[in-house]
Write a protein that holds these residues in place. Sequence first.
Motif, PDB file in Angstrom:
ATOM      1  N   LYS A 116       2.341   4.244  14.473  1.00  0.00           N
ATOM      2  CA  LYS A 116       0.985   3.819  14.905  1.00  0.00           C
ATOM      3  C   LYS A 116       0.403   2.829  13.884  1.00  0.00           C
ATOM      4  O   LYS A 116      -0.214   1.835  14.253  1.00  0.00           O
ATOM      5  CB  LYS A 116       0.051   5.032  15.004  1.00  0.00           C
ATOM      6  N   MET A 117       0.621   3.114  12.596  1.00  0.00           N
ATOM      7  CA  MET A 117       0.105   2.203  11.557  1.00  0.00           C
ATOM      8  C   MET A 117       0.721   0.816  11.728  1.00  0.00           C
ATOM      9  O   MET A 117       0.033  -0.206  11.666  1.00  0.00           O
ATOM     10  CB  MET A 117       0.452   2.731  10.152  1.00  0.00           C
ATOM     11  N   ILE A 118       2.034   0.803  11.931  1.00  0.00           N
ATOM     12  CA  ILE A 118       2.740  -0.483  12.076  1.00  0.00           C
ATOM     13  C   ILE A 118       2.163  -1.254  13.267  1.00  0.00           C
ATOM     14  O   ILE A 118       1.855  -2.452  13.161  1.00  0.00           O
ATOM     15  CB  ILE A 118       4.256  -0.244  12.239  1.00  0.00           C
ATOM     16  N   ALA A 119       1.993  -0.559  14.392  1.00  0.00           N
ATOM     17  CA  ALA A 119       1.499  -1.236  15.597  1.00  0.00           C
ATOM     18  C   ALA A 119       0.099  -1.813  15.362  1.00  0.00           C
ATOM     19  O   ALA A 119      -0.194  -2.948  15.758  1.00  0.00           O
ATOM     20  CB  ALA A 119       1.503  -0.259  16.775  1.00  0.00           C
ATOM     21  N   LEU A 156       0.858  -1.185   0.000  1.00  0.00           N
ATOM     22  CA  LEU A 156       0.000   0.000   0.000  1.00  0.00           C
ATOM     23  C   LEU A 156       0.894   1.235   0.000  1.00  0.00           C
ATOM     24  O   LEU A 156       1.821   1.340   0.816  1.00  0.00           O
ATOM     25  CB  LEU A 156      -0.894   0.009   1.260  1.00  0.00           C
ATOM     26  N   SER A 157       0.594   2.154  -0.911  1.00  0.00           N
ATOM     27  CA  SER A 157       1.324   3.419  -0.914  1.00  0.00           C
ATOM     28  C   SER A 157       0.650   4.336   0.091  1.00  0.00           C
ATOM     29  O   SER A 157      -0.449   4.827  -0.136  1.00  0.00           O
ATOM     30  CB  SER A 157       1.293   4.040  -2.319  1.00  0.00           C
ATOM     31  N   ILE A 158       1.310   4.550   1.231  1.00  0.00           N
ATOM     32  CA  ILE A 158       0.683   5.362   2.291  1.00  0.00           C
ATOM     33  C   ILE A 158       0.951   6.852   2.090  1.00  0.00           C
ATOM     34  O   ILE A 158       0.316   7.693   2.705  1.00  0.00           O
ATOM     35  CB  ILE A 158       1.132   4.909   3.714  1.00  0.00           C
ATOM     36  N   GLU A 168      -7.790   4.430   7.361  1.00  0.00           N
ATOM     37  CA  GLU A 168      -7.776   3.968   5.952  1.00  0.00           C
ATOM     38  C   GLU A 168      -6.733   2.860   5.764  1.00  0.00           C
ATOM     39  O   GLU A 168      -6.943   1.912   5.012  1.00  0.00           O
ATOM     40  CB  GLU A 168      -7.392   5.115   5.021  1.00  0.00           C
ATOM     41  N   VAL A 169      -5.599   3.028   6.431  1.00  0.00           N
ATOM     42  CA  VAL A 169      -4.527   2.027   6.322  1.00  0.00           C
ATOM     43  C   VAL A 169      -4.998   0.713   6.944  1.00  0.00           C
ATOM     44  O   VAL A 169      -4.818  -0.373   6.364  1.00  0.00           O
ATOM     45  CB  VAL A 169      -3.226   2.538   6.988  1.00  0.00           C
ATOM     46  N   VAL A 170      -5.646   0.815   8.090  1.00  0.00           N
ATOM     47  CA  VAL A 170      -6.136  -0.390   8.774  1.00  0.00           C
ATOM     48  C   VAL A 170      -7.174  -1.108   7.903  1.00  0.00           C
ATOM     49  O   VAL A 170      -7.164  -2.338   7.787  1.00  0.00           O
ATOM     50  CB  VAL A 170      -6.719  -0.014  10.165  1.00  0.00           C
ATOM     51  N   LYS A 171      -8.019  -0.320   7.241  1.00  0.00           N
ATOM     52  CA  LYS A 171      -9.041  -0.907   6.359  1.00  0.00           C
ATOM     53  C   LYS A 171      -8.359  -1.675   5.206  1.00  0.00           C
ATOM     54  O   LYS A 171      -8.739  -2.801   4.892  1.00  0.00           O
ATOM     55  CB  LYS A 171      -9.924   0.227   5.811  1.00  0.00           C
ATOM     56  N   ALA A 172      -7.357  -1.052   4.616  1.00  0.00           N
ATOM     57  CA  ALA A 172      -6.649  -1.707   3.498  1.00  0.00           C
ATOM     58  C   ALA A 172      -5.936  -2.968   3.981  1.00  0.00           C
ATOM     59  O   ALA A 172      -5.902  -3.995   3.276  1.00  0.00           O
ATOM     60  CB  ALA A 172      -5.649  -0.735   2.874  1.00  0.00           C
ATOM     61  N   ASN A 202      -0.082  13.455  -6.484  1.00  0.00           N
ATOM     62  CA  ASN A 202       0.474  13.477  -5.131  1.00  0.00           C
ATOM     63  C   ASN A 202      -0.638  13.306  -4.094  1.00  0.00           C
ATOM     64  O   ASN A 202      -1.699  13.906  -4.216  1.00  0.00           O
ATOM     65  CB  ASN A 202       1.181  14.810  -4.863  1.00  0.00           C
ATOM     66  N   GLU A 203      -0.353  12.474  -3.110  1.00  0.00           N
ATOM     67  CA  GLU A 203      -1.316  12.304  -2.017  1.00  0.00           C
ATOM     68  C   GLU A 203      -0.565  12.322  -0.698  1.00  0.00           C
ATOM     69  O   GLU A 203       0.488  11.685  -0.578  1.00  0.00           O
ATOM     70  CB  GLU A 203      -2.056  10.967  -2.159  1.00  0.00           C
ATOM     71  N   PRO A 204      -1.103  13.059   0.296  1.00  0.00           N
ATOM     72  CA  PRO A 204      -0.409  13.140   1.591  1.00  0.00           C
ATOM     73  C   PRO A 204      -0.492  11.813   2.342  1.00  0.00           C
ATOM     74  O   PRO A 204      -1.169  10.876   1.888  1.00  0.00           O
ATOM     75  CB  PRO A 204      -1.180  14.238   2.336  1.00  0.00           C
ATOM     76  N   LEU A 205       0.142  11.768   3.483  1.00  0.00           N
ATOM     77  CA  LEU A 205       0.121  10.545   4.301  1.00  0.00           C
ATOM     78  C   LEU A 205      -1.324  10.150   4.614  1.00  0.00           C
ATOM     79  O   LEU A 205      -2.132  10.972   5.042  1.00  0.00           O
ATOM     80  CB  LEU A 205       0.905  10.795   5.599  1.00  0.00           C
ATOM     81  N   MET A 206      -1.615   8.878   4.403  1.00  0.00           N
ATOM     82  CA  MET A 206      -2.981   8.388   4.634  1.00  0.00           C
ATOM     83  C   MET A 206      -3.325   8.405   6.118  1.00  0.00           C
ATOM     84  O   MET A 206      -2.450   8.324   6.984  1.00  0.00           O
ATOM     85  CB  MET A 206      -3.109   6.942   4.119  1.00  0.00           C
ATOM     86  N   ALA A 207      -4.635   8.439   6.398  1.00  0.00           N
ATOM     87  CA  ALA A 207      -5.096   8.375   7.787  1.00  0.00           C
ATOM     88  C   ALA A 207      -4.991   6.929   8.281  1.00  0.00           C
ATOM     89  O   ALA A 207      -5.113   5.983   7.494  1.00  0.00           O
ATOM     90  CB  ALA A 207      -6.539   8.845   7.866  1.00  0.00           C
ATOM     91  N   LEU A 208      -4.815   6.810   9.602  1.00  0.00           N
ATOM     92  CA  LEU A 208      -4.644   5.494  10.223  1.00  0.00           C
ATOM     93  C   LEU A 208      -5.806   4.544   9.885  1.00  0.00           C
ATOM     94  O   LEU A 208      -5.581   3.382   9.522  1.00  0.00           O
ATOM     95  CB  LEU A 208      -4.519   5.684  11.743  1.00  0.00           C
TER      96      LEU A 208
END
Length: 338
Positions: free
Chosen positions: A140-143, A71-73, A105-109, A97-103
């Motif tokens: 936080k995303m990693i955790a 995933l490109s965060i 959204e990352v968890v959903k992916a 260009n897209e800024p850093l994704m929200a936590l």
Amino acid sequence: MLETTQNPTNTAIINTELLKACKSEAVTVNRWSVDEIVALFELPFSDLINQAQTLHREHHDPNAVQVSTLLSIKTGGCSEDCGYCPQAARYHTEVENEPLMALDEVVKAAQEAKDNGASRFCMGAAWRGPKQRDLEPVLKMIAEVKAMGLETCATLGMLKEGQAEQLKDAGLDYYNHNLDTAPEFYGDVITTRTYQDRLDTLDRVRSVDINVCSGGIIGMGESRNQRAGLLAQLANMERPPESVPINLLTQVEGTPLHGTDELDPIEFVRTIAAARITMPRSFVRLSAGRQSMHEGIQALCFIAGANSIFYGEKLLTTANPEAETDKALFSKLGINKI
Ligand code: SAM
Ligand code: DTB
Ligand code: SF4
């Protein structure tokens, strides 16, 4: 530990004096010369594949392939000048260009990747390297991803002192940072960071006991000698990377490497086989480039020792085969996902 058995064609035996001189595990032994690796590339195809497949079976389940979803965060706008990369700000590509994704959204992916059968989730950011204020949300995303029962991987660019420790504490299992090519060809592709910068980041990752994922890109106009040179750099590390992504250049319009002569697919398979032989214990990842690769060539790559892939319809910004297409291919080949 000194390992000389990894090189079946190397007749040089490390003498006992040298062994005595090697007081610690920190001693690097060049197990493969570039010429020896070129000699592998030059073997009749069938002999090369046989050697690779034999070693593969000694060290791995031949019918199991590890799958990671990317995933490109944080996408595009990168300050670096990597000549292959659609995310470099200085090249005019279609990447938005897209800024850093929200936590969330990352968890959903990550949940979708897990539901689809991925065992590792790899988060990539188009940074030269993370600033401290960037790193904190990524920790936080990693955790969170780790807590979901997935293996975690991140590729965030160069790491400064202290950053690898923070990633380790957050629960990071793998850090991807590619050497990309041989030292001699490197300057033709990238000028904004040095080969040594890359080796320093890999040392930082190793020193905190995060698994190393490092490989490169084939088909950038490098010579066979330089393909062998990349493998020599990786295989001769004190501990070769646990994961070795071999990317076939995905040519993107607007990047300097767009229009490079296409690599012969059999040469790509030879590169996978040489990676397997020189790094028998590593997972060799058949990475970018599968979207344009005939399934017969992919099958040859698995026979030659590739045992991991990126799984899911997108890499970072470019297309990858649909999950359903890969499921059908695995079923045809009798491959199990790990
Ligand atoms: N910005 C970070 C970095 O450079 O380390 C992380 C992301 S970067 C996109 C990760 C890797 O993707 C690069 O090192 C390169 O090996 C690979 N890559 C990028 N663009 C590619 C392309 N067009 N074809 C094949 N591999 C590519
Ligand atoms: C790697 O060696 N290949 C992946 C992963 N590590 C990060 C990235 C491939 C990127 C291909 C171009 C793109 O999708 O932007
Ligand atoms: Fe930036 Fe990484 Fe792309 Fe290089 S490969 S331009 S560092 S995103």
